[in-house]
Design an enzyme around this catalytic site. Sequence first.
Site, mmCIF file in Angstrom:
data_model
loop_
_atom_site.group_PDB
_atom_site.id
_atom_site.type_symbol
_atom_site.label_atom_id
_atom_site.label_comp_id
_atom_site.label_asym_id
_atom_site.label_seq_id
_atom_site.Cartn_x
_atom_site.Cartn_y
_atom_site.Cartn_z
ATOM 1 N N ASP A 1 0.854 -1.187 0.000
ATOM 2 C CA ASP A 1 0.000 0.000 0.000
ATOM 3 C C ASP A 1 0.887 1.233 0.000
ATOM 4 O OD1 ASP A 1 -2.332 1.427 -0.032
ATOM 5 O OD2 ASP A 1 -2.719 1.283 2.118
ATOM 6 N N GLU B 1 1.772 4.039 -4.098
ATOM 7 C CA GLU B 1 1.284 2.657 -4.195
ATOM 8 C C GLU B 1 2.223 1.801 -5.039
ATOM 9 O OE1 GLU B 1 -3.459 3.677 -3.631
ATOM 10 O OE2 GLU B 1 -2.540 3.734 -5.613
ATOM 11 N N ASP C 1 -5.009 -2.752 -2.478
ATOM 12 C CA ASP C 1 -6.343 -2.160 -2.568
ATOM 13 C C ASP C 1 -6.391 -1.060 -3.626
ATOM 14 O OD1 ASP C 1 -5.605 0.416 -1.274
ATOM 15 O OD2 ASP C 1 -5.372 -0.819 0.513
ATOM 16 N N ASP D 1 -1.171 -0.790 5.166
ATOM 17 C CA ASP D 1 -1.637 0.585 5.367
ATOM 18 C C ASP D 1 -1.029 1.176 6.645
ATOM 19 O OD1 ASP D 1 -3.607 2.842 4.800
ATOM 20 O OD2 ASP D 1 -4.251 2.215 6.794
ATOM 21 N N HIS E 1 23.242 -17.546 25.971
ATOM 22 C CA HIS E 1 24.515 -17.832 26.641
ATOM 23 C C HIS E 1 24.757 -16.867 27.795
ATOM 24 C CE1 HIS E 1 26.430 -14.225 25.005
ATOM 25 N NE2 HIS E 1 25.815 -14.504 23.862
ATOM 26 N N GLU F 1 25.230 -16.565 15.905
ATOM 27 C CA GLU F 1 24.776 -15.180 15.989
ATOM 28 C C GLU F 1 24.967 -14.463 14.655
ATOM 29 O OE1 GLU F 1 22.877 -12.957 16.733
ATOM 30 O OE2 GLU F 1 23.404 -12.282 18.757
#
Length: 361
Positions: free
Chosen positions: A10, A51, A75, A125, A168, A242
């Site tokens: 959107d 958009e 939309d 949105d 850890h 990590e």
Amino acid sequence: MTRKVVIEADGGSRGNPGPAGYGAVVRDALTGEVLAERFAGLGHVTNNVAEYQGLIAGLRAAAELEADEVEARMDSKLVVEQMSGRWQVKHPSMQPLAAEARSLAKGFARIHYTWIPRERNKHADRLANQAMDEQAGITTKPEAAPQQPPASWSGAVGTPTRLHLLRHGQTELSVARRYSGRGNPPLTETGRHQAASAARRLSKLDDIAAVVSSPLGRTRETAEAVAKALGTTVVTVDGLIETDFGAWEGLTFTEAAERDPDVHRRWLSDTSVAPPGGESFDEVHRRVRRARNDLITEHGGKNIVVVSHVTPIKTLLRMALDVGPSLLFRLHLDLAALSVTEFYPDGHASVRLVNDTSHLT
């Protein structure tokens, strides 16, 4: 393996033209899980331009996720009809955007565009409005994570795989609050005491099928204390390592921000951005998902202790809660803290515990 995703996109402009922004969400087509979020301010443009920018951001995110099949839901009737080839793109400001979107779409094996009412596009949105608010200097209050019902209320079927997620113990880098990714600092004396306390707590569980760990020293040392208390051994899983912080390894937040101000700023809001020479949170999400799937395949329906780091544990919690990547920036995890998630064979999941440190007191 074919990967199907749904893009919800959107864009909006407060004035048309006026201050504008876009939002895009990428979901797993089978489970509905949020895989990526994108949003940004666009300056002073029209609704239609915003958009299209939302669609482009969603397509880029889907490509980064290595999707094969895509359904793009919007939309905006205009964008859907133009991208489906039923309407011509006549306005000069939208022609290059439509061309860029089509170029991105060619990277997928299949793509389909669907119009949906605004009511069904609330997530995208909301992101677009957040982008416009931030652009205007308006601070919005973060939304609380959605409340998850207990598994017995959710309709989940089957026996879940329960993951006891243990961070850890303390290291010198964690004391100094420095980025600690692929470096290998050992546990401090305090960290070893934390690992022993967690081990005593987990030793009271008599149905642990495995103790798995990131391959780094600080997690292995923590996991070995747990495994010894349980009378078992540690299995290392590379996917639980990590985040690679690249050039920021060993730096403080301030030092990294001063070294690479633009990249660091974008990294804090866009999970596709990686530190220089490092790894993005989107890349972490993909490998942790693969590691989780492998663990469920091998230990389905059983209890596992997973010893890892902040980002992989947050990522597993995010998967269980089925929320977007903003959780990574809003959830705090203490050293040697325990969290518990359950993943059901029918795709449901639940979170039983988050950031519990009662064993350390």
